[in-house]
Scaffold this motif. Sequence first.
Motif, short mmCIF file in Angstrom:
data_model
loop_
_atom_site.label_atom_id
_atom_site.label_comp_id
_atom_site.label_asym_id
_atom_site.label_seq_id
_atom_site.Cartn_x
_atom_site.Cartn_y
_atom_site.Cartn_z
N SER A 27 9.39 -3.08 -13.17
CA SER A 27 9.25 -3.53 -11.78
C SER A 27 7.79 -3.34 -11.33
N LEU A 28 7.52 -3.74 -10.12
CA LEU A 28 6.23 -3.54 -9.46
C LEU A 28 5.05 -3.96 -10.35
N GLU A 29 3.95 -3.16 -10.37
CA GLU A 29 2.71 -3.63 -11.01
C GLU A 29 2.90 -4.05 -12.47
N PRO A 30 3.58 -3.25 -13.30
CA PRO A 30 3.71 -3.67 -14.70
C PRO A 30 4.45 -5.00 -14.85
N MET A 38 -2.17 -2.94 11.59
CA MET A 38 -3.63 -2.89 11.61
C MET A 38 -4.28 -3.22 10.27
N GLN A 39 -3.47 -3.24 9.20
CA GLN A 39 -4.10 -3.42 7.88
C GLN A 39 -3.46 -4.58 7.11
N PRO A 40 -3.50 -5.77 7.69
CA PRO A 40 -2.84 -6.89 7.01
C PRO A 40 -3.35 -7.10 5.59
N GLU A 41 -4.63 -6.79 5.36
CA GLU A 41 -5.20 -7.03 4.02
C GLU A 41 -4.53 -6.14 2.97
N ALA A 42 -3.94 -5.03 3.42
CA ALA A 42 -3.28 -4.12 2.47
C ALA A 42 -1.98 -4.72 1.94
N PHE A 43 -1.54 -5.82 2.54
CA PHE A 43 -0.26 -6.42 2.16
C PHE A 43 -0.44 -7.75 1.42
N ASN A 44 -1.64 -7.96 0.88
CA ASN A 44 -1.88 -9.26 0.24
C ASN A 44 -1.10 -9.44 -1.05
N GLU A 45 -0.48 -8.35 -1.57
CA GLU A 45 0.36 -8.49 -2.76
C GLU A 45 1.85 -8.37 -2.39
N THR A 46 2.13 -8.41 -1.11
CA THR A 46 3.51 -8.22 -0.67
C THR A 46 4.23 -9.56 -0.60
N PRO A 55 0.85 -1.19 0.00
CA PRO A 55 0.00 0.00 0.00
C PRO A 55 0.88 1.25 0.00
N TYR A 56 0.30 2.36 -0.29
CA TYR A 56 1.00 3.63 -0.16
C TYR A 56 0.45 4.37 1.04
N TYR A 57 1.30 5.15 1.65
CA TYR A 57 0.78 6.00 2.72
C TYR A 57 -0.19 6.97 2.11
N SER A 58 -1.24 7.23 2.82
CA SER A 58 -2.01 8.40 2.44
C SER A 58 -2.48 9.07 3.73
N ASN A 59 -2.68 10.34 3.63
CA ASN A 59 -3.20 11.08 4.77
C ASN A 59 -4.19 12.08 4.21
N VAL A 60 -4.57 13.05 5.00
CA VAL A 60 -5.60 13.98 4.53
C VAL A 60 -5.17 14.71 3.26
N GLY A 80 7.34 9.80 -3.53
CA GLY A 80 8.78 9.78 -3.46
C GLY A 80 9.30 8.69 -2.55
N TRP A 81 10.51 8.88 -2.05
CA TRP A 81 11.18 7.90 -1.23
C TRP A 81 10.29 7.33 -0.12
N HIS A 82 10.33 6.04 0.03
CA HIS A 82 9.68 5.38 1.15
C HIS A 82 8.21 5.75 1.28
N SER A 83 7.55 5.84 0.14
CA SER A 83 6.13 6.18 0.16
C SER A 83 5.29 4.94 0.40
N SER A 84 5.92 3.77 0.47
CA SER A 84 5.21 2.55 0.86
C SER A 84 5.87 1.99 2.11
N PRO A 85 5.11 1.33 2.96
CA PRO A 85 5.73 0.71 4.14
C PRO A 85 6.65 -0.46 3.80
N ILE A 86 6.62 -0.92 2.56
CA ILE A 86 7.47 -2.07 2.23
C ILE A 86 8.66 -1.63 1.39
N TRP A 87 9.72 -2.40 1.52
CA TRP A 87 10.95 -2.12 0.77
C TRP A 87 11.56 -3.47 0.39
N PRO A 88 11.09 -4.04 -0.73
CA PRO A 88 11.68 -5.31 -1.17
C PRO A 88 13.04 -5.07 -1.81
N ALA A 89 13.94 -6.02 -1.67
CA ALA A 89 15.27 -5.83 -2.24
C ALA A 89 15.96 -7.16 -2.51
N TRP A 90 16.73 -7.16 -3.58
CA TRP A 90 17.66 -8.27 -3.90
C TRP A 90 19.02 -7.63 -4.00
#
Length: 251
Positions: free
Chosen positions: A126-129, A218-226, A37-42, A48-58
């Motif tokens: 990378s990612l979705e495409p 709190m949002q495990p469902e947001a990570f179903n593609e992680t 997921p991406y962070y969102s707020n009001v 930009g950098w670290h806009s998602s809670p996940i950081w996959p890496a090889w």
Amino acid sequence: MDVFKLLFLELFLFSANAAPLAERLFMLSMDHIPTGPYYSNVTGNVTGWHSSPIWPAWWMNGDDRSNGEFDMFEAYEPNNHASITLHDWDQSLYGNCTMPDNITQYANSSGNAFGGITQFSPNGTSLEPFNKAGGGVYVMQWDHGKFIREWTFVKPNIPADILNGSPNPNPDTWGMPNAYFPFGKNCHPDTVNHMYLILNIAFCNGPVTEECKDIVRMQPEAFNETYFLINYMKAFCRPNEKCLTGIYGSG
Ligand SMILES: *[C@@H]1O[C@H](CO)[C@@H](O)[C@H](O)[C@H]1NC(C)=O
Ligand SMILES: *[C@@H]1O[C@H](CO)[C@@H](O)[C@H](O)[C@H]1NC(C)=O
Ligand SMILES: *[C@@H]1O[C@H](CO)[C@@H](O)[C@H](O)[C@H]1NC(C)=O
Ligand SMILES: *[C@@H]1O[C@H](CO)[C@@H](O)[C@H](O)[C@H]1NC(C)=O
Ligand SMILES: *[C@@H]1O[C@H](CO)[C@@H](O)[C@H](O)[C@H]1NC(C)=O
Ligand SMILES: *[C@@H]1O[C@H](CO)[C@@H](O)[C@H](O)[C@H]1NC(C)=O
Ligand SMILES: *[C@@H]1O[C@H](CO)[C@@H](O)[C@H](O)[C@H]1NC(C)=O
């Protein structure tokens, strides 16, 4: 260590520091790259950098701080390219690495930011495409004295020798790489050396905010593609070269 900072889902570890000048290929075939997921707020999405809670890496890390780091793939921002980085951690020992100004002559990449050592593969690799295409293969070639090159192939554009599982895949037939880091006067070959290989997903790695931790908690469902869906990871070395010295379980 903060568990949110560095959570290794998988850890493959081996020494790849055999003969200098050895040419090696590291190949990772995936059908799915972790997205999150991406962070969102009001205000809306954080960009930009670290806009998602996940950081996959090889990536490869030196067995001590002076041995550098090479990141074959990092996804720490929403752009759908691979971030490919050479870190020269001990500049007093090896000096700074710089890229040739005309890098597009040698690699289909962009970037060159962050001290001149990061290159981005083309958008869409990378990612979705990447996932939408059904996956692909990332290959890094490390010729210790000469260069590191990398290709980020997306289906259906996978070279035949890789598809066929050739024991002698030939990078010289694959066209322009998506990253190119020459060694020589611009970068001491020993800047990266004595590496071990890591495949991981870090959560909330920089910044480690409460907002980020809450999303993970709190949002495990947001990570179903992680998740990584991996066909194989292969290391090719020269005949009789002992480059794969051990595989260790998850840490
Ligand atoms: C936030 O980003 C997601 C993923 O790219 C997108 O689907 C969503 O529309 C964006 N939301 C806003 C408010 O921009
Ligand atoms: C929302 O995120 C943006 C981008 O990071 C930030 O500038 C802003 O301060 C945030 N707003 C709130 C209310 O947290
Ligand atoms: C490498 O570059 C950094 C940033 O420009 C600089 O601070 C450092 O002194 C340089 N190191 C060497 C050994 O040239
Ligand atoms: C590219 O840059 C390198 C290093 O600056 C230089 O040696 C080389 O001649 C350049 N090649 C071309 C085709 O411009
Ligand atoms: C670079 O990659 C893009 C996207 O995959 C592609 O459209 C383009 O033809 C490539 N350019 C070269 C010179 O290979
Ligand atoms: C890749 O996509 C990002 C975000 O849409 C854009 O800012 C960037 O210019 C694109 N890069 C290339 C080489 O097309
Ligand atoms: C994850 O959830 C989204 C939104 O509910 C859904 O579209 C997607 O198919 C799910 N993916 C998996 C692997 O379950």
